[in-house]
Scaffold this motif. Sequence first.
Motif, PDB file in Angstrom:
ATOM      1  N   GLY A  43       0.777  -1.227   0.000  1.00 54.24           N
ATOM      2  CA  GLY A  43       0.000   0.000   0.000  1.00 54.24           C
ATOM      3  C   GLY A  43       0.811   1.281   0.000  1.00 54.24           C
ATOM      4  O   GLY A  43       0.270   2.351   0.294  1.00 54.24           O
ATOM      5  N   SER A  44       2.080   1.226  -0.373  1.00 47.76           N
ATOM      6  CA  SER A  44       2.918   2.422  -0.319  1.00 47.76           C
ATOM      7  C   SER A  44       2.850   3.261  -1.593  1.00 47.76           C
ATOM      8  O   SER A  44       3.004   4.489  -1.539  1.00 47.76           O
ATOM      9  N   TYR A  45       2.632   2.631  -2.732  1.00 50.97           N
ATOM     10  CA  TYR A  45       2.577   3.347  -4.011  1.00 50.97           C
ATOM     11  C   TYR A  45       1.426   2.809  -4.857  1.00 50.97           C
ATOM     12  O   TYR A  45       0.955   1.675  -4.667  1.00 50.97           O
ATOM     13  N   ALA A  46       1.003   3.638  -5.794  1.00 54.23           N
ATOM     14  CA  ALA A  46       0.031   3.225  -6.803  1.00 54.23           C
ATOM     15  C   ALA A  46       0.472   3.812  -8.135  1.00 54.23           C
ATOM     16  O   ALA A  46       1.296   4.743  -8.188  1.00 54.23           O
ATOM     17  N   ALA A  47      -0.057   3.264  -9.206  1.00 43.96           N
ATOM     18  CA  ALA A  47       0.241   3.781 -10.539  1.00 43.96           C
ATOM     19  C   ALA A  47      -1.007   3.651 -11.394  1.00 43.96           C
ATOM     20  O   ALA A  47      -1.804   2.728 -11.228  1.00 43.96           O
ATOM     21  N   ALA A  55      -6.691  17.399 -23.129  1.00 45.20           N
ATOM     22  CA  ALA A  55      -6.464  16.463 -24.236  1.00 45.20           C
ATOM     23  C   ALA A  55      -6.976  15.086 -23.819  1.00 45.20           C
ATOM     24  O   ALA A  55      -6.212  14.249 -23.337  1.00 45.20           O
ATOM     25  N   PRO A  56      -8.274  14.842 -23.933  1.00 45.46           N
ATOM     26  CA  PRO A  56      -8.852  13.607 -23.421  1.00 45.46           C
ATOM     27  C   PRO A  56      -8.310  12.341 -24.053  1.00 45.46           C
ATOM     28  O   PRO A  56      -8.432  11.261 -23.480  1.00 45.46           O
ATOM     29  N   ASP A  57      -7.707  12.446 -25.233  1.00 42.63           N
ATOM     30  CA  ASP A  57      -7.153  11.261 -25.894  1.00 42.63           C
ATOM     31  C   ASP A  57      -5.659  11.097 -25.647  1.00 42.63           C
ATOM     32  O   ASP A  57      -5.021  10.246 -26.265  1.00 42.63           O
ATOM     33  N   SER A  58      -5.105  11.923 -24.759  1.00 40.27           N
ATOM     34  CA  SER A  58      -3.673  11.861 -24.465  1.00 40.27           C
ATOM     35  C   SER A  58      -3.470  11.290 -23.068  1.00 40.27           C
ATOM     36  O   SER A  58      -3.981  11.831 -22.089  1.00 40.27           O
ATOM     37  N   TRP A  59      -2.721  10.188 -22.966  1.00 38.19           N
ATOM     38  CA  TRP A  59      -2.535   9.472 -21.707  1.00 38.19           C
ATOM     39  C   TRP A  59      -1.063   9.486 -21.306  1.00 38.19           C
ATOM     40  O   TRP A  59      -0.164   9.448 -22.157  1.00 38.19           O
ATOM     41  N   TYR A  60      -0.823   9.523 -19.986  1.00 38.20           N
ATOM     42  CA  TYR A  60       0.546   9.456 -19.485  1.00 38.20           C
ATOM     43  C   TYR A  60       0.549   8.701 -18.147  1.00 38.20           C
ATOM     44  O   TYR A  60      -0.447   8.703 -17.417  1.00 38.20           O
ATOM     45  N   PRO A  61       1.665   8.051 -17.800  1.00 34.35           N
ATOM     46  CA  PRO A  61       1.739   7.336 -16.518  1.00 34.35           C
ATOM     47  C   PRO A  61       1.818   8.326 -15.352  1.00 34.35           C
ATOM     48  O   PRO A  61       2.381   9.417 -15.472  1.00 34.35           O
ATOM     49  N   GLU A  62       1.259   7.922 -14.230  1.00 35.91           N
ATOM     50  CA  GLU A  62       1.273   8.752 -13.037  1.00 35.91           C
ATOM     51  C   GLU A  62       1.527   7.848 -11.826  1.00 35.91           C
ATOM     52  O   GLU A  62       0.900   6.801 -11.684  1.00 35.91           O
ATOM     53  N   ARG A  63       2.461   8.274 -10.969  1.00 37.49           N
ATOM     54  CA  ARG A  63       2.743   7.535  -9.740  1.00 37.49           C
ATOM     55  C   ARG A  63       2.121   8.247  -8.551  1.00 37.49           C
ATOM     56  O   ARG A  63       2.253   9.463  -8.411  1.00 37.49           O
ATOM     57  N   TRP A  64       1.448   7.499  -7.710  1.00 38.74           N
ATOM     58  CA  TRP A  64       0.884   8.031  -6.476  1.00 38.74           C
ATOM     59  C   TRP A  64       1.700   7.530  -5.289  1.00 38.74           C
ATOM     60  O   TRP A  64       1.969   6.323  -5.185  1.00 38.74           O
ATOM     61  N   THR A  65       2.092   8.446  -4.410  1.00 40.09           N
ATOM     62  CA  THR A  65       2.752   8.068  -3.163  1.00 40.09           C
ATOM     63  C   THR A  65       1.696   8.033  -2.065  1.00 40.09           C
ATOM     64  O   THR A  65       1.073   9.060  -1.752  1.00 40.09           O
ATOM     65  N   LEU A  66       1.467   6.858  -1.511  1.00 39.19           N
ATOM     66  CA  LEU A  66       0.395   6.661  -0.552  1.00 39.19           C
ATOM     67  C   LEU A  66       0.893   6.510   0.878  1.00 39.19           C
ATOM     68  O   LEU A  66       0.105   6.576   1.820  1.00 39.19           O
ATOM     69  N   GLY A  67       2.201   6.292   1.050  1.00 31.42           N
ATOM     70  CA  GLY A  67       2.733   6.045   2.380  1.00 31.42           C
ATOM     71  C   GLY A  67       3.065   7.298   3.168  1.00 31.42           C
ATOM     72  O   GLY A  67       3.510   7.206   4.311  1.00 31.42           O
TER      73      GLY A  67
END
Length: 422
Positions: A43-47, A55-67
């Motif tokens: 439970g420390s990170y999410a992605a 730009a609804p058709d443009s996607w990129y990776p995102e990291r979430w820090t949960l800890g």
Amino acid sequence: MTAPPAPPAPPEQPAPPAPPPVRARIRVRTPARTAGCTITADGSYAARLARAAGAPDSWYPERWTLGSAEPFAVPLPGNQPEEPSTEVLPIADGRVLIHRVVGERHVFTLLYPTGPGTGEVPLGAVECGELTLLPPAPGGSRAYALAPGARSSDIWLVAGGAFGPEHLAAVPGRCSGGVWLDGTDRLLALDRELDGRTKTVAVDLERDGEVSPLLQIAEDSDDRLLLADAGSGLLLIRSDAPGDDRLGWGVLGGTRPVRFPESLRLPDLTVTPFAIQPGQVLTPEACGVALRIDGPAAGGGGSWLGLWRPAARQVQQVAAPAGWLTGSGWWTRDGELCLPYATGAAPCGVARMTVPPTPTAAEAARPEDARPEDAPCDASHGASRDVSHDPSHATPPDPRMPAATRPVPLQQAPLGGRTAGS
């Protein structure tokens, strides 16, 4: 509120040359529905893949820090937008594995933040038709993938190895799913289709992929494992053994048969468990289970939450927080359900839902499955907000009352299993 600073990036090193792609013969099929984000086992990170603003058709990776005290997100964009089918998976050290498909090549890369840019460590590729990432491994430092084929399915180590993707095992039959059964990266459960039936098997990755049966509820039933908790041994199962497709539960290594509570039977709704409360080592009946409930498409669809325990007599249905990353979340040992969400006002947040306390020992000893009407199988920048059972939040659509059905007696079906040390 100012977001905490991002953790220091790993020191940049010259990227090693990508290993040559490894060939495999795999048939292509449509992937199953996925959750809004993927969360590490601790439970420390999410992605997740996020849409670019404007730009609804443009996607990129995102990291979430949960800890940290407050969750926060770090974008990890590449040189060009990602395809919406691209998979991402968080690693326990804060990096994010990305799985891109280029023709029939499945390319794996580790991403990490480098100030304003994104660092990349190429890991190599596997050349095949279909390949999907398995859920985050308990150890956190490795990542695995499943390549299902018509006659056999391959398990790959795609991150954390010494020389790029490594082939670990070939399992006879076409496999899907993927649930870790222990607290290490050793025992993996897969739903195997063989000779016209689907049964869950356990694969021992430390014994060259040795396969042993796990779910065999009835000879002619299709049995699939959806979730497992290594501490309590609680298993969530989907099977047509009672006569139609039903959700049930059992205990790994236990002697009691699988049970199919009437409370989990919600006509015209799709119910999918996505998180089990940890820490209930001796009382699996007391584990909280979070359910994703999807309404019928003809009625406008929509998703909301269900809260259930094997010792309970009903599913408690509540509305999901606005912007919920549908189908994702985790429990704390104290019984708090954490649900990641993203809205325009809070692009990275976690809603914390306080659920009813764990049943007493006497209540846990008399779980719902003991009742005669059940069918046995004998044989952020983010803020954290509380959406505890406030009537203003708990307004999901009213489900229809499940119709009573006559119990279907089946053959004795205890769930056997061995520990990682056996």
